[in-house]
Design a protein around this motif. Structure first.
Motif, PDB file in Angstrom:
ATOM      1  N   LEU A  37     -10.161   4.549  11.956  1.00  0.00           N
ATOM      2  CA  LEU A  37     -10.091   3.727  10.749  1.00  0.00           C
ATOM      3  C   LEU A  37      -9.394   4.489   9.627  1.00  0.00           C
ATOM      4  CD1 LEU A  37     -10.944   1.019   9.502  1.00  0.00           C
ATOM      5  CD2 LEU A  37     -12.957   2.186   8.610  1.00  0.00           C
ATOM      6  N   PHE A  38      -9.742   5.773   9.521  1.00  0.00           N
ATOM      7  CA  PHE A  38      -9.128   6.614   8.487  1.00  0.00           C
ATOM      8  C   PHE A  38      -7.603   6.618   8.639  1.00  0.00           C
ATOM      9  CE2 PHE A  38      -7.617  10.952   7.352  1.00  0.00           C
ATOM     10  CZ  PHE A  38      -7.762  10.826   5.984  1.00  0.00           C
ATOM     11  N   LEU A  57      -6.094   3.134   7.771  1.00  0.00           N
ATOM     12  CA  LEU A  57      -6.025   2.823   6.336  1.00  0.00           C
ATOM     13  C   LEU A  57      -4.995   3.690   5.630  1.00  0.00           C
ATOM     14  CD1 LEU A  57      -9.794   2.301   5.460  1.00  0.00           C
ATOM     15  CD2 LEU A  57      -8.058   0.594   5.912  1.00  0.00           C
ATOM     16  N   GLU A  58      -4.983   4.989   5.975  1.00  0.00           N
ATOM     17  CA  GLU A  58      -3.975   5.872   5.376  1.00  0.00           C
ATOM     18  C   GLU A  58      -2.577   5.413   5.781  1.00  0.00           C
ATOM     19  OE1 GLU A  58      -4.251   7.927   3.126  1.00  0.00           O
ATOM     20  OE2 GLU A  58      -6.283   8.737   3.109  1.00  0.00           O
ATOM     21  N   ILE A  74      -1.626   2.349   6.482  1.00  0.00           N
ATOM     22  CA  ILE A  74      -1.256   1.171   5.676  1.00  0.00           C
ATOM     23  C   ILE A  74      -0.802   1.599   4.282  1.00  0.00           C
ATOM     24  CG2 ILE A  74      -2.134  -0.932   4.591  1.00  0.00           C
ATOM     25  CD1 ILE A  74      -4.061  -1.203   6.964  1.00  0.00           C
ATOM     26  N   SER A  75      -1.579   2.503   3.681  1.00  0.00           N
ATOM     27  CA  SER A  75      -1.254   2.958   2.326  1.00  0.00           C
ATOM     28  C   SER A  75       0.131   3.580   2.279  1.00  0.00           C
ATOM     29  CB  SER A  75      -2.271   4.000   1.850  1.00  0.00           C
ATOM     30  OG  SER A  75      -3.569   3.503   1.963  1.00  0.00           O
ATOM     31  N   LEU A  76       0.389   4.445   3.248  1.00  0.00           N
ATOM     32  CA  LEU A  76       1.672   5.157   3.216  1.00  0.00           C
ATOM     33  C   LEU A  76       2.837   4.223   3.524  1.00  0.00           C
ATOM     34  CD1 LEU A  76       0.662   8.579   4.776  1.00  0.00           C
ATOM     35  CD2 LEU A  76       0.970   7.960   2.381  1.00  0.00           C
ATOM     36  N   LEU A 120       2.932   1.138   2.652  1.00  0.00           N
ATOM     37  CA  LEU A 120       3.153   0.473   1.362  1.00  0.00           C
ATOM     38  C   LEU A 120       3.962   1.366   0.440  1.00  0.00           C
ATOM     39  CD1 LEU A 120      -0.323  -1.098   0.533  1.00  0.00           C
ATOM     40  CD2 LEU A 120       1.808  -2.277   1.059  1.00  0.00           C
ATOM     41  N   LEU A 121       3.564   2.620   0.401  1.00  0.00           N
ATOM     42  CA  LEU A 121       4.199   3.563  -0.525  1.00  0.00           C
ATOM     43  C   LEU A 121       5.678   3.744  -0.205  1.00  0.00           C
ATOM     44  CD1 LEU A 121       3.774   5.544  -2.834  1.00  0.00           C
ATOM     45  CD2 LEU A 121       3.133   7.260  -1.169  1.00  0.00           C
ATOM     46  N   PHE A 122       5.973   3.866   1.099  1.00  0.00           N
ATOM     47  CA  PHE A 122       7.359   4.187   1.448  1.00  0.00           C
ATOM     48  C   PHE A 122       8.251   2.965   1.519  1.00  0.00           C
ATOM     49  CE2 PHE A 122       5.222   7.977   3.310  1.00  0.00           C
ATOM     50  CZ  PHE A 122       5.641   8.806   2.288  1.00  0.00           C
ATOM     51  N   ARG A 127       8.214   0.578  -0.671  1.00  0.00           N
ATOM     52  CA  ARG A 127       8.190  -0.159  -1.943  1.00  0.00           C
ATOM     53  C   ARG A 127       9.572  -0.598  -2.385  1.00  0.00           C
ATOM     54  NH1 ARG A 127       6.182   4.222  -6.316  1.00  0.00           N
ATOM     55  NH2 ARG A 127       6.451   6.017  -4.987  1.00  0.00           N
ATOM     56  N   LEU A 177       2.318  -7.386  -4.234  1.00  0.00           N
ATOM     57  CA  LEU A 177       1.537  -6.155  -4.362  1.00  0.00           C
ATOM     58  C   LEU A 177       1.770  -5.461  -5.702  1.00  0.00           C
ATOM     59  CD1 LEU A 177       1.650  -4.476  -0.868  1.00  0.00           C
ATOM     60  CD2 LEU A 177      -0.346  -5.200  -2.161  1.00  0.00           C
ATOM     61  N   MET A 234     -15.016   3.966   3.675  1.00  0.00           N
ATOM     62  CA  MET A 234     -13.559   3.927   3.613  1.00  0.00           C
ATOM     63  C   MET A 234     -13.047   2.532   3.302  1.00  0.00           C
ATOM     64  SD  MET A 234     -11.934   6.519   6.377  1.00  0.00           S
ATOM     65  CE  MET A 234     -12.954   6.052   7.745  1.00  0.00           C
ATOM     66  N   PHE A 251     -10.851   1.800   0.232  1.00  0.00           N
ATOM     67  CA  PHE A 251      -9.478   1.340   0.449  1.00  0.00           C
ATOM     68  C   PHE A 251      -9.173   0.109  -0.402  1.00  0.00           C
ATOM     69  CE2 PHE A 251      -6.517  -1.458   2.738  1.00  0.00           C
ATOM     70  CZ  PHE A 251      -5.406  -0.633   2.789  1.00  0.00           C
ATOM     71  N   ILE A 278      -2.296  -2.516  -6.987  1.00  0.00           N
ATOM     72  CA  ILE A 278      -1.598  -3.763  -7.291  1.00  0.00           C
ATOM     73  C   ILE A 278      -1.454  -3.941  -8.795  1.00  0.00           C
ATOM     74  CG2 ILE A 278      -1.844  -6.281  -7.218  1.00  0.00           C
ATOM     75  CD1 ILE A 278      -3.037  -5.930  -4.414  1.00  0.00           C
ATOM     76  N   PHE A 287       1.713   1.136  -5.529  1.00  0.00           N
ATOM     77  CA  PHE A 287       2.056   0.956  -4.108  1.00  0.00           C
ATOM     78  C   PHE A 287       1.332   1.893  -3.161  1.00  0.00           C
ATOM     79  CE2 PHE A 287       5.676  -0.649  -6.404  1.00  0.00           C
ATOM     80  CZ  PHE A 287       5.954  -1.839  -5.740  1.00  0.00           C
ATOM     81  N   GLY A 288       0.038   1.743  -3.022  1.00  0.00           N
ATOM     82  CA  GLY A 288      -0.649   2.484  -1.978  1.00  0.00           C
ATOM     83  C   GLY A 288      -1.087   3.892  -2.331  1.00  0.00           C
ATOM     84  N   ALA A 327      -4.809   3.665  -2.897  1.00  0.00           N
ATOM     85  CA  ALA A 327      -5.461   3.282  -1.640  1.00  0.00           C
ATOM     86  C   ALA A 327      -5.559   4.499  -0.729  1.00  0.00           C
ATOM     87  CB  ALA A 327      -4.688   2.161  -0.973  1.00  0.00           C
ATOM     88  N   ALA A 328      -4.484   5.256  -0.614  1.00  0.00           N
ATOM     89  CA  ALA A 328      -4.485   6.440   0.239  1.00  0.00           C
ATOM     90  C   ALA A 328      -5.467   7.486  -0.282  1.00  0.00           C
ATOM     91  CB  ALA A 328      -3.077   7.036   0.295  1.00  0.00           C
ATOM     92  N   THR A 386      -9.131   6.326   0.222  1.00  0.00           N
ATOM     93  CA  THR A 386      -9.535   6.395   1.623  1.00  0.00           C
ATOM     94  C   THR A 386      -9.866   7.844   1.998  1.00  0.00           C
ATOM     95  OG1 THR A 386      -8.007   4.589   2.055  1.00  0.00           O
ATOM     96  CG2 THR A 386      -8.877   5.742   3.959  1.00  0.00           C
TER      97      THR A 386
END
Lengths: 279, 166
Positions: free
Chosen positions: A16-17, A20-21, A23-25, A27-29, A31, A40, B53, B57, B65, B70-71, B74-75, B78
């Protein structure tokens, strides 16, 4: 196989970690790449509405200062307009007489009404500027809609103004068009209506004509709006007409005013005084 | 259920406080408090890593948002939630089985302070690392992390004190 599933299950929080990380990354990359990811950002409808509501609430806290800024700006602009009118006037005069006359400046000070009455026969207005701000007795006071009155007494921070709505007030005016002169007086009653006196009977006036300052007194420059004729009764007495004037200044809602300092006032007054003395 | 609603209320409250108010603070151009992580730090001690988490998250994503990051949050959230149980165990071990919420009441103020400091430091390091995404301005990066951590920890301690003394 079973042991693998067991292993994965035991390590599920790791998975899960990483998910989720991940997904975050992503999103970050991404953008810059996805135009579709606009939801978003704070440009989406929900956050847009939230920030809009916040701005709306915030704007209330700055109403007072916004108002003051506007009043000051207004005063500056009015001052400018007077300067320009004076310059225009003098330019025209100099063209006529081929003389260069120096335009005199008029100083305009914004002030706020702190006390006001309209239902007595002698009403007074108190404004929050005094001698420290360069206010002295016998200065004209106007609002953005029209003239208000004349300063009467000044303390350091406050000034008492005699408005049109006072039996002591008497302001030299003229009818536009027609150029007939008269005096504006008020005799109690309706705070929206005053009377124009001493207009000769032969003058042509009609309902709806504008009343403006004549410029004969030095308190007000020529041409400031006073009101419009609302009633005209030619049969009132023998010598002059009785004319009701609907005042353009709303005294019941008066809040911001401007004090006009005409440097000529003193000079004119001295001249008149010296004539009195030689009599 | 009541507990869930209570938690949701804190979630929304801290979220609004963060995006409407605290995000606007940039003391000396470097320090921005991220008080919202108080939510993650005070979830029940026995909550599973996965649950932690997920809460973290979505809180981070919501903050992202509304602050166009952008995340990043969230990162960072988490990660903070992932290591929170380890950090908690490092500073504080209690034998009793009863469920508690990490805080001054349960842990004592100094232990709670170290716990908050450690978690905040990890979270902020992650946030600013992802935001800067380079080590070329090392000094500025460290300054941002340090100053913001101080401010966040200070705010968390104040909020906790107010709650604790009620």
């Amino acid at each position: 196989m079973r042991s693998l599933i067991d292993f994965l299950y035991k390590q599920k929080h790791w998975l899960l970690f990483l998910l989720l990380e991940g997904i975050s990354l992503v999103l970050l990359f991404s953008r810059n790449e996805y135009q579709g990811s606009i939801w978003l950002t704070s440009a989406n409808t929900v956050s847009g509405k939230l920030f809009e509501a916040e701005q709306y609430v915030q704007s209330f806290f700055s109403l007072r200062s916004d108002n003051r800024a506007l009043a000051e700006q207004n005063a500056r602009l009015e001052e400018k307009v007077y300067r320009m009118e004076q310059m225009l006037d003098s330019a025209q005069r100099s063209m006529l007489t081929e003389e260069v006359t120096v335009a005199y400046g008029m100083q305009v000070t914004p002030a706020t009404v702190v006390d006001n009455s309209i239902n007595r026969t002698n009403n007074y207005i108190t404004i929050n500027k005094g001698t420290d701000d360069g206010i002295a007795p016998n200065m004209g006071v106007i609002s953005s809609n029209g003239i208000v009155g004349i300063t009467y007494k000044s303390s350091r921070h406050y000034t008492l103004v005699i408005p049109i709505l006072n039996s002591m007030s008497s302001i030299s005016c003229k009818v536009q068009p027609g150029e007939a002169f008269g005096y504006l007086k008020w005799e109690g009653g309706d705070s929206r209506v005053a009377q124009l006196r001493d207009v000769p009977r032969y003058a042509k006036v009609s309902i709806g004509d504008s009343i403006i300052t004549s410029g004969h007194s030095s308190f007000f420059p020529e041409g400031l709006l006073v009101g419009t004729i609302s009633r005209f009764d030619p049969l009132s007495d023998n010598l002059s007409n009785l004319i009701d004037v609907k005042l353009s200044t709303e005294f019941a809602h008066l809040r911001y005013v401007f004090v006009i300092n005409n440097p000529d006032t003193e000079e004119r007054q001295n001249l008149l005084d010296s004539i009195e003395e030689t009599k | 259920m009541v507990k869930f609603l209570y938690r949701l209320l804190w979630f929304v409250g801290l979220f609004l406080l963060q995006v409407l108010f605290l995000n606007r603070i940039h003391w000396f151009g470097v320090a921005t408090p991220f008080l919202y992580i108080y939510f993650i730090l005070t979830l029940d001690h026995n909550m599973s890593r996965s649950q932690l988490m997920l809460w973290a998250f979505f809180l981070g994503l919501a903050i992202d948002i509304f602050s166009n990051t952008f995340g990043v949050h969230a990162a960072a959230c988490t990660l903070t939630a992932f290591i929170r149980p380890s950090v908690l165990r490092m500073f504080f071990i209690r034998e009793e089985k009863e469920i508690y919420e990490p805080g001054m009441r349960a842990m004592g103020s100094s232990v709670f302070f170290y716990y908050v400091l450690a978690c905040t430091l990890i979270h902020h390091t992650m946030v600013f690392l992802l935001e800067f995404f380079s080590f070329s301005h090392m000094g500025l990066l460290l300054l941002h992390i340090g100053a913001s951590t101080l401010l966040t920890v200070l705010l968390i301690m104040i909020v906790e004190l107010v709650r604790h003394n009620r």
